[in-house]
Design a protein around this motif. Structure first.
Motif, PDB file in Angstrom:
ATOM      1  N   SER A   3       0.876  -6.555   7.512  1.00  0.00           N
ATOM      2  CA  SER A   3       0.669  -6.601   8.958  1.00  0.00           C
ATOM      3  C   SER A   3       0.968  -5.265   9.637  1.00  0.00           C
ATOM      4  CB  SER A   3       1.527  -7.706   9.575  1.00  0.00           C
ATOM      5  OG  SER A   3       2.904  -7.431   9.362  1.00  0.00           O
ATOM      6  N   LYS A   4       1.715  -4.387   8.977  1.00  0.00           N
ATOM      7  CA  LYS A   4       2.090  -3.105   9.590  1.00  0.00           C
ATOM      8  C   LYS A   4       1.614  -1.915   8.755  1.00  0.00           C
ATOM      9  CE  LYS A   4       6.025  -4.983  12.009  1.00  0.00           C
ATOM     10  NZ  LYS A   4       7.398  -4.778  12.407  1.00  0.00           N
ATOM     11  N   SER A   6      -1.036   0.049   9.037  1.00  0.00           N
ATOM     12  CA  SER A   6      -1.439   1.211   9.833  1.00  0.00           C
ATOM     13  C   SER A   6      -0.224   2.006  10.287  1.00  0.00           C
ATOM     14  CB  SER A   6      -2.246   0.768  11.055  1.00  0.00           C
ATOM     15  OG  SER A   6      -3.473   0.227  10.655  1.00  0.00           O
ATOM     16  N   GLN A   7       0.815   1.299  10.698  1.00  0.00           N
ATOM     17  CA  GLN A   7       2.038   1.975  11.133  1.00  0.00           C
ATOM     18  C   GLN A   7       2.693   2.692   9.946  1.00  0.00           C
ATOM     19  OE1 GLN A   7       4.932  -0.621  12.923  1.00  0.00           O
ATOM     20  NE2 GLN A   7       6.395   1.038  13.290  1.00  0.00           N
ATOM     21  N   LEU A   8       2.673   2.064   8.798  1.00  0.00           N
ATOM     22  CA  LEU A   8       3.227   2.669   7.589  1.00  0.00           C
ATOM     23  C   LEU A   8       2.507   3.983   7.267  1.00  0.00           C
ATOM     24  CD1 LEU A   8       5.073   2.076   4.960  1.00  0.00           C
ATOM     25  CD2 LEU A   8       2.904   1.393   3.957  1.00  0.00           C
ATOM     26  N   ASN A  11       3.359   6.681   9.881  1.00  0.00           N
ATOM     27  CA  ASN A  11       4.695   7.234   9.622  1.00  0.00           C
ATOM     28  C   ASN A  11       4.687   8.194   8.437  1.00  0.00           C
ATOM     29  OD1 ASN A  11       5.955   5.923  11.749  1.00  0.00           O
ATOM     30  ND2 ASN A  11       6.600   4.189  10.504  1.00  0.00           N
ATOM     31  N   GLN A  18       7.213   7.180   3.019  1.00  0.00           N
ATOM     32  CA  GLN A  18       7.667   5.818   3.285  1.00  0.00           C
ATOM     33  C   GLN A  18       7.853   5.090   1.955  1.00  0.00           C
ATOM     34  OE1 GLN A  18       8.111   4.775   6.743  1.00  0.00           O
ATOM     35  NE2 GLN A  18       7.977   7.011   6.721  1.00  0.00           N
TER      36      GLN A  18
END
Length: 74
Positions: A3-4, A6-8, A11, A18
């Motif tokens: 679910s995250k 794109s954020q990963l 970052n 990460q």
């Protein structure tokens, strides 16, 4: 992570690598492609590598076979 994702990726691209875990254990590292390129780039070019080799001054003799190539059926 699904679910995250794109954020990963964001970052990893703009901050630092990460770390992703699976069942509480380190599994993979996501890092910017530019950082990956730095990691895999050879320290020296191929010519310099051979010139600085401990075997650079070694005299090698190469013998080539004077036999004709074998016949191959196609």
């Amino acid at each position: 992570a699904k679910s995250k994702f794109s954020q990963l990726v964001e970052n990893a691209m703009h901050n630092k690598p990460q770390f992703v875990t699976k069942h509480g254990n380190n599994a993979v590292v996501v890092l910017a492609f530019s950082e990956y390129e730095k990691m895999i780039k050879p320290k020296t070019d191929l010519v310099t590598f051979f010139k600085t080799s401990p075997l650079a001054d070694l005299e090698l003799e190469f013998d080539r076979s004077k036999d004709l190539p074998r016949d191959v059926e196609l």
